[in-house]
Design a protein around this motif. Structure first.
Motif, PDB file in Angstrom:
ATOM      1  N   ALA A 215      45.211  55.627  44.603  1.00  0.00           N
ATOM      2  CA  ALA A 215      47.112  54.688  45.034  1.00  0.00           C
ATOM      3  C   ALA A 215      46.370  53.393  44.376  1.00  0.00           C
ATOM      4  O   ALA A 215      47.128  52.739  43.906  1.00  0.00           O
ATOM      5  CB  ALA A 215      46.773  54.859  46.023  1.00  0.00           C
ATOM      6  N   ASP A 216      44.902  53.227  43.781  1.00  0.00           N
ATOM      7  CA  ASP A 216      44.966  52.192  43.451  1.00  0.00           C
ATOM      8  C   ASP A 216      45.438  52.276  41.575  1.00  0.00           C
ATOM      9  O   ASP A 216      45.673  50.668  40.912  1.00  0.00           O
ATOM     10  CB  ASP A 216      43.276  51.793  42.775  1.00  0.00           C
ATOM     11  CG  ASP A 216      42.697  50.600  43.520  1.00  0.00           C
ATOM     12  OD1 ASP A 216      42.271  50.136  42.166  1.00  0.00           O
ATOM     13  OD2 ASP A 216      43.430  49.630  44.274  1.00  0.00           O
ATOM     14  N   LEU A 217      45.541  53.192  40.994  1.00  0.00           N
ATOM     15  CA  LEU A 217      46.333  53.371  39.060  1.00  0.00           C
ATOM     16  C   LEU A 217      47.436  52.027  39.162  1.00  0.00           C
ATOM     17  O   LEU A 217      47.537  51.978  38.354  1.00  0.00           O
ATOM     18  CB  LEU A 217      46.122  54.983  39.217  1.00  0.00           C
ATOM     19  CG  LEU A 217      44.874  55.326  38.815  1.00  0.00           C
ATOM     20  CD1 LEU A 217      45.500  57.136  38.694  1.00  0.00           C
ATOM     21  CD2 LEU A 217      44.066  54.902  38.118  1.00  0.00           C
ATOM     22  N   PRO A 218      48.177  51.951  39.807  1.00  0.00           N
ATOM     23  CA  PRO A 218      48.980  51.130  39.692  1.00  0.00           C
ATOM     24  C   PRO A 218      49.090  49.994  39.808  1.00  0.00           C
ATOM     25  O   PRO A 218      49.310  49.385  38.648  1.00  0.00           O
ATOM     26  CB  PRO A 218      50.152  51.259  41.105  1.00  0.00           C
ATOM     27  CG  PRO A 218      50.077  52.717  41.477  1.00  0.00           C
ATOM     28  CD  PRO A 218      48.363  52.504  40.857  1.00  0.00           C
ATOM     29  N   THR A 219      47.912  49.005  40.837  1.00  0.00           N
ATOM     30  CA  THR A 219      47.649  48.026  41.377  1.00  0.00           C
ATOM     31  C   THR A 219      46.895  47.609  38.959  1.00  0.00           C
ATOM     32  O   THR A 219      46.976  47.371  38.723  1.00  0.00           O
ATOM     33  CB  THR A 219      46.838  48.002  41.526  1.00  0.00           C
ATOM     34  OG1 THR A 219      46.633  48.298  43.000  1.00  0.00           O
ATOM     35  CG2 THR A 219      45.984  46.095  42.347  1.00  0.00           C
ATOM     36  N   LEU A 220      45.569  48.990  38.937  1.00  0.00           N
ATOM     37  CA  LEU A 220      44.683  48.293  37.917  1.00  0.00           C
ATOM     38  C   LEU A 220      46.311  48.449  36.712  1.00  0.00           C
ATOM     39  O   LEU A 220      45.562  47.634  36.634  1.00  0.00           O
ATOM     40  CB  LEU A 220      44.028  50.130  37.414  1.00  0.00           C
ATOM     41  CG  LEU A 220      43.415  50.247  36.083  1.00  0.00           C
ATOM     42  CD1 LEU A 220      42.535  48.866  36.656  1.00  0.00           C
ATOM     43  CD2 LEU A 220      42.895  51.080  36.348  1.00  0.00           C
ATOM     44  N   ALA A 221      46.985  49.285  36.574  1.00  0.00           N
ATOM     45  CA  ALA A 221      47.809  49.398  35.477  1.00  0.00           C
ATOM     46  C   ALA A 221      48.631  47.903  35.031  1.00  0.00           C
ATOM     47  O   ALA A 221      48.643  47.179  34.835  1.00  0.00           O
ATOM     48  CB  ALA A 221      49.347  50.055  35.324  1.00  0.00           C
ATOM     49  N   LYS A 222      49.235  47.332  36.445  1.00  0.00           N
ATOM     50  CA  LYS A 222      49.590  46.149  36.541  1.00  0.00           C
ATOM     51  C   LYS A 222      48.535  44.800  36.430  1.00  0.00           C
ATOM     52  O   LYS A 222      49.545  43.871  35.396  1.00  0.00           O
ATOM     53  CB  LYS A 222      50.718  46.066  38.453  1.00  0.00           C
ATOM     54  CG  LYS A 222      51.460  44.809  38.242  1.00  0.00           C
ATOM     55  CD  LYS A 222      52.798  45.195  38.810  1.00  0.00           C
ATOM     56  CE  LYS A 222      53.697  44.411  38.921  1.00  0.00           C
ATOM     57  NZ  LYS A 222      55.555  45.600  38.892  1.00  0.00           N
ATOM     58  N   PHE A 223      47.107  45.000  36.424  1.00  0.00           N
ATOM     59  CA  PHE A 223      46.696  43.964  37.366  1.00  0.00           C
ATOM     60  C   PHE A 223      45.882  43.548  35.809  1.00  0.00           C
ATOM     61  O   PHE A 223      45.080  43.206  36.113  1.00  0.00           O
ATOM     62  CB  PHE A 223      46.890  43.347  38.348  1.00  0.00           C
ATOM     63  CG  PHE A 223      48.088  43.158  39.260  1.00  0.00           C
ATOM     64  CD1 PHE A 223      48.142  43.592  40.629  1.00  0.00           C
ATOM     65  CD2 PHE A 223      49.026  42.023  39.190  1.00  0.00           C
ATOM     66  CE1 PHE A 223      49.069  43.361  40.710  1.00  0.00           C
ATOM     67  CE2 PHE A 223      49.568  42.048  39.573  1.00  0.00           C
ATOM     68  CZ  PHE A 223      50.177  42.054  40.645  1.00  0.00           C
ATOM     69  N   GLY A 224      45.149  44.880  35.740  1.00  0.00           N
ATOM     70  CA  GLY A 224      44.115  45.322  34.940  1.00  0.00           C
ATOM     71  C   GLY A 224      42.449  45.417  35.546  1.00  0.00           C
ATOM     72  O   GLY A 224      42.007  45.305  35.429  1.00  0.00           O
ATOM     73  N   ILE A 225      43.041  45.333  36.692  1.00  0.00           N
ATOM     74  CA  ILE A 225      41.597  44.896  37.555  1.00  0.00           C
ATOM     75  C   ILE A 225      41.956  46.105  38.972  1.00  0.00           C
ATOM     76  O   ILE A 225      42.837  46.060  39.353  1.00  0.00           O
ATOM     77  CB  ILE A 225      41.567  43.836  38.093  1.00  0.00           C
ATOM     78  CG1 ILE A 225      42.634  42.472  38.917  1.00  0.00           C
ATOM     79  CG2 ILE A 225      40.634  42.838  37.362  1.00  0.00           C
ATOM     80  CD1 ILE A 225      42.139  41.675  39.328  1.00  0.00           C
TER      81      ILE A 225
END
Ligand code: APR
Length: 280
Positions: A215-225
């Motif tokens: 569930a963290d992959l969308p955050t990773l995609a959006k913010f790179g972290i």
């Protein structure tokens, strides 16, 4: 609703590297219950969810005992795996075929799925990352070597002398399905994070987006972290459009995702792909 379907089709056609993230909601229209929806497995049987959280601890503490239960024809664990094993007979639904079609148009580059049912591959997608493993396969926890069911003959394992099964590298072998609390296999995790960082569009289908680290992959995609990755490349992120197709809103809705198209993936995804075909 039609406006959102047209908007999603336009966003997909304009994207350079669109990927799909999927969860159990993709497969409910194939007859496989999800976990947290109204008729979900955990919703119906919270005890089963609790047991699922204990499985990995049991495996780590005593892998031999875990395997004795795993192969015992009368154990609840063996029955659960056999129930999952029946998934082989389940067929993809229009939602799966729509994502396979979207790959054929050249728009969809990969599918990162939490599902262990293998239905994306059955529907025709060729670049599928099975983040939580796949049922009816086995994996060495040391070298991540995978084994097919005929390479690990459960009946042959009944001779208690060779439990737990060992890989040539001397690592212990377990089901490929990732247990709660078990680290995501490195090869799968790296590929997923690479895709999340590369994408400029993420189509999130049929997931409640509450299980980490997926569930963290969308955050990773959006913010790179993300909370699970300390390394941050530092270069500014490209704009990523995040679209949810789901029966209900999720923690991503209104925070990380740009918009939610609410409804059934089996109905909405074919309509989106139809609009994509009109534009291409
Ligand atoms: N169309 C669209 N959305 C649907 C449909 C459908 N036909 N059916 C169900 N949904 C939605 C549900 O409303 C819910 O929001 O899909 C979501 C499914 O969420 P979960 O049941 O939590 O499944 P998932 O997100 O895949 O769970 C993640 O949890 O138990 C673990 O390892 C398991 O991979 C799983 C992980």
């Amino acid at each position: 609703m039609n406006d959102l379907i047209k908007r999603a089709a336009e966003d997909l056609v304009q994207s350079e590297h669109a990927i799909a993230l999927t969860g159990a909601g993709m497969s409910t229209e194939s007859g496989i219950p999800d976990f947290r929806g109204p008729d979900g497995i955990w919703t119906q049987d919270p005890e089963a969810e609790k047991k699922a959280y204990e499985a990995y601890e049991m495996f780590k503490i005593n892998p031999r005992k875990f395997w004795e239960e795993r192969i015992d024809p009368d154990s609840a664990m063996r029955r659960m795996f056999e129930m999952f094993g029946e998934l082989n007979k389940v067929l993809p639904n229009p939602g799966h075929f729509a994502l396979a079609e979207l790959e054929k148009t050249g728009v969809l580059k990969s599918v990162l799925t939490q599902n262990v049912d293998g239905l994306h591959t059955k529907a025709g997608n060729t670049n599928v990352v099975e983040y939580h493993g796949v049922i009816n396969k086995f994996r060495c926890i040391k070298c991540a070597n995978r084994f097919t069911p005929d390479e690990i003959d459960l009946d042959n394992l009944s001779a208690k002398s060779n439990l737990p099964p060992l890989c040539e590298c001397s690592g212990i072998i377990k089901d490929d399905g990732v247990f709660f609390g078990e680290p995501i296999p490195e090869d799968v995790r790296n590929k997923s994070e690479e895709e999340a960082l590369k994408c400029d569009l993420m189509l999130i289908c049929g997931t409640s987006a509450v299980v980490y680290p997926f569930a963290d992959l969308p955050t990773l995609a959006k913010f790179g972290i993300s909370r699970f990755r300390t390394s941050y490349s530092g270069e500014p992120r490209q704009k990523v459009t995040i679209i949810e197709v789901n029966a209900e809103s999720t923690p991503l809705t209104g925070t990380i995702s740009d918009y939610l198209i609410q409804g059934k993936t089996g109905e909405l995804l074919p309509r989106i792909v139809e609009e994509v075909r009109k534009i291409l």
